[in-house]
Design an enzyme around this catalytic site. Structure first.
Site, mmCIF file in Angstrom:
data_model
loop_
_atom_site.group_PDB
_atom_site.id
_atom_site.type_symbol
_atom_site.label_atom_id
_atom_site.label_comp_id
_atom_site.label_asym_id
_atom_site.label_seq_id
_atom_site.Cartn_x
_atom_site.Cartn_y
_atom_site.Cartn_z
ATOM 1 N N TRP A 31 0.639 4.158 1.108
ATOM 2 C CA TRP A 31 0.660 4.965 2.331
ATOM 3 C C TRP A 31 1.420 4.270 3.461
ATOM 4 O O TRP A 31 1.698 4.867 4.510
ATOM 5 C CB TRP A 31 -0.750 5.257 2.814
ATOM 6 C CG TRP A 31 -1.629 4.034 2.933
ATOM 7 C CD1 TRP A 31 -2.538 3.577 2.030
ATOM 8 C CD2 TRP A 31 -1.666 3.103 4.034
ATOM 9 N NE1 TRP A 31 -3.140 2.429 2.470
ATOM 10 C CE2 TRP A 31 -2.627 2.111 3.703
ATOM 11 C CE3 TRP A 31 -0.989 2.999 5.239
ATOM 12 C CZ2 TRP A 31 -2.921 1.046 4.544
ATOM 13 C CZ3 TRP A 31 -1.269 1.932 6.083
ATOM 14 C CH2 TRP A 31 -2.235 0.979 5.736
ATOM 15 N N CYS A 32 1.743 3.005 3.281
ATOM 16 C CA CYS A 32 2.336 2.194 4.351
ATOM 17 C C CYS A 32 3.823 2.498 4.502
ATOM 18 O O CYS A 32 4.587 2.471 3.530
ATOM 19 C CB CYS A 32 2.117 0.705 4.048
ATOM 20 S SG CYS A 32 3.077 -0.402 5.089
ATOM 21 N N TYR A 33 4.258 2.759 5.733
ATOM 22 C CA TYR A 33 5.664 3.053 6.033
ATOM 23 C C TYR A 33 6.556 1.883 5.645
ATOM 24 O O TYR A 33 7.608 2.063 5.020
ATOM 25 C CB TYR A 33 5.817 3.363 7.521
ATOM 26 C CG TYR A 33 7.244 3.380 8.005
ATOM 27 C CD1 TYR A 33 8.080 4.468 7.741
ATOM 28 C CD2 TYR A 33 7.771 2.295 8.711
ATOM 29 C CE1 TYR A 33 9.400 4.476 8.190
ATOM 30 C CE2 TYR A 33 9.084 2.295 9.150
ATOM 31 C CZ TYR A 33 9.902 3.388 8.886
ATOM 32 O OH TYR A 33 11.202 3.388 9.311
ATOM 33 N N THR A 84 6.986 1.466 1.943
ATOM 34 C CA THR A 84 7.911 2.475 1.409
ATOM 35 C C THR A 84 9.356 2.072 1.651
ATOM 36 O O THR A 84 10.224 2.264 0.788
ATOM 37 C CB THR A 84 7.626 3.837 2.050
ATOM 38 O OG1 THR A 84 6.256 4.193 1.831
ATOM 39 C CG2 THR A 84 8.515 4.916 1.472
ATOM 40 N N ALA A 96 0.872 -1.178 0.000
ATOM 41 C CA ALA A 96 0.000 0.000 0.000
ATOM 42 C C ALA A 96 0.909 1.228 0.000
ATOM 43 O O ALA A 96 1.831 1.314 0.829
ATOM 44 C CB ALA A 96 -0.911 0.002 1.226
#
Length: 482
Positions: free
Chosen positions: A169-171, A174, A167
């Site tokens: 938005w997921c840290y 990333t 996803a």
């Protein structure tokens, strides 16, 4: 020697010659009534003697089972994957135990709550996953972007398909992305998909392909799944059984893992991936992924006898979760406090206290279902349990039986954080003491004698009154004066 006449003088039951007695109809009726009364009262007294009476008192808890309490449970979560299901315990004294596994068993379940296989093993707990340091470096896209339209094509075309479900938005997604793309590029150069075709590294954006991710039971991001073609294909649904990758996420480790997966697959027979050849070298970093999105959690935990919480939630030190997509609906098959009481012992307790055991497992069979939507997301299901200890002392064999009963109040509340299933328990400082009171046999004999003597005496008095009254009425009718 004492004469016989002197002995007869102390006779309390002197006999009247039968010729001097007179039988009457009223006397016969009273005799029948007296006999029936004796039999009825004797039966009542016998029933009372055989019945069990108890005395109940409330005292300060004097537990003999130490400072800890056992909580046994069997709870099914239709929409929580065993991959991330975590059992946590905390209390007001500061105890905070996360992801308890020693006394807990997990089984993947289907929508009908039936287990789909053997016990699910979560693997080592607390392992810190290593990530690469390439976040600031430039990199090119090396992995293939998959969608619902081309996923099956790639999974059937290549012997091994390794997919990163992420996803944006997921840290953690990333942090993984640079290493994943660099590793994918290296593997693509070493094992060209067109010429070799044994392995392909791909990715799926779960914010764009939500249905595809749900189909593969993705609940945490990023989730790396290894799909094998050949004997791993499930014929009944046409999907691949697959494994989840839990190893380090730096480029070197990813490349090494991919080469380990490819090594046992001969190039000329790339259509069939050989099973279990590389398991000995990578057991700690890959394990079978759950086949379904549900999980049954059973076992027990030991908690201190102070107010605390038993929390079941999705937990991972290297994954992120979308709270709006988490569904903590559950069905409670069993939840009880204290050690399990044997059926024979419980039956003996019910003889003493018929209503006991009714609140021992009050939540058994209850379902708590939520349906996440835009207006009803992030739903945490809370249960507030008040626990009271009951001790039963039986006089038949001088047994002491301990049981914990509880009341339960449940609610569904919206939370700002990841939804959980929370069981808040609070133990009462008082306990109920139930003592069985057995009646003395001599007390029973005394009461029986009192019944026989009392009925006989009262019947005699009534007979005398009735007889004299009838004689008086006859004299009045004859007009005699006395």
């Amino acid at each position: 020697m004492v004469s016989t006449s002197k002995i007869k003088s102390v006779d309390f039951y002197r006999k009247i010659p039968r010729d001097l007695t007179e039988a009457s109809l009223s006397g016969a009726g009273l005799s029948v009534i007296a006999a029936l009364s004796m039999m009825f009262l004797f039966g009542m007294e016998l029933s009372n003697y055989l019945s069990v009476s108890t005395s109940t008192s409330v005292i300060v808890d004097q537990s003999s089972d130490g400072d800890f309490l056992r909580i046994e449970f069997n709870i099914s979560f239709p929409a929580l994957s065993c991959e991330f299901a975590s059992v946590d315990v905390s209390d007001v004294l500061g105890t905070n135990r996360l992801n308890i596994t020693k006394t807990i068993r997990k089984y993947s379940i289907d929508p009908d709550l039936r287990p789909t296989g053997t016990e699910f093993h979560s693997g080592p707990v607390g392992k810190v996953i290593k990530h690469g340091d390439e976040t600031d470096e430039e990199y090119s896209e090396g992995s293939v972007s998959l969608t619902a339209q081309n996923f099956d094509k790639y999974s059937h075309q290549h012997a091994i398909l390794v997919v990163n479900f992420f996803a944006p938005w997921c840290y953690w997604s990333t942090r993984l992305k640079p290493s994943w793309e660099k590793a994918a590029k290296i593997i693509r150069e070493r094992y060209d998909p067109e010429l070799d075709g044994r392995i392909v590294m791909a990715k799926v954006d779960c914010t764009e392909e939500g249905e595809l991710c749900r189909r593969h039971h993705i609940q945490g991001y990023p989730s790396i799944r290894i799909f094998r073609k050949g004997s791993d294909v499930r014929d009944d649904h046409g999907h691949h059984d697959h494994e989840s990758y839990y190893g380090d996420r730096d480029t070197d480790t990813l490349v090494t893992t991919m080469e380990t997966l490819v090594a046992p697959i001969p190039l000329e027979s790339q259509r069939l991936a050989l099973e279990n050849k590389s398991d000995s070298t990578a057991d700690h970093i890959k394990r079978p992924a759950p086949r379904t999105g549900g999980c049954r959690i059973e076992g027990f935990v030991r908690v201190k006898k102070v107010p605390g919480n038993l929390v079941i939630s999705a937990r991972s030190g290297s994954h992120s979760f979308d709270p709006s997509q988490m569904n903590m609906s559950h069905v409670i098959s069993h939840l009880s406090f204290g050690r399990k009481i044997a059926p024979r012992v419980m039956s003996d307790m019910k003889r003493v206290l018929p209503y006991i055991g009714g609140s021992h497992d009050r939540l058994n069979g209850r379902s708590y279902i939520s349906h996440p939507s835009d207006s009803n997301a992030n739903v945490t299901i809370e249960h507030y349990l008040q626990v009271v200890k009951t001790e039963v002392i039986t006089t038949r064999d001088h047994k002491l039986v301990e049981e914990y009963e509880y009341t339960a109040h449940s609610s569904l509340v919206q939370s700002l954080y990841i939804p959980v299933a929370k069981f808040h328990f609070e133990l009462s400082p008082m306990q109920v003491l139930v003592t069985e009171n057995r009646k003395s046999f001599w007390h029973f004999i005394t009461n029986v004698c009192a019944i026989i003597g009392g009925v006989f005496t009262v019947a005699g008095i009534l007979d005398s009154v009735l007889h004299n009254t009838m004689r008086l009425m006859k004299k009045i009718e004859l007009g005699k004066n006395f």
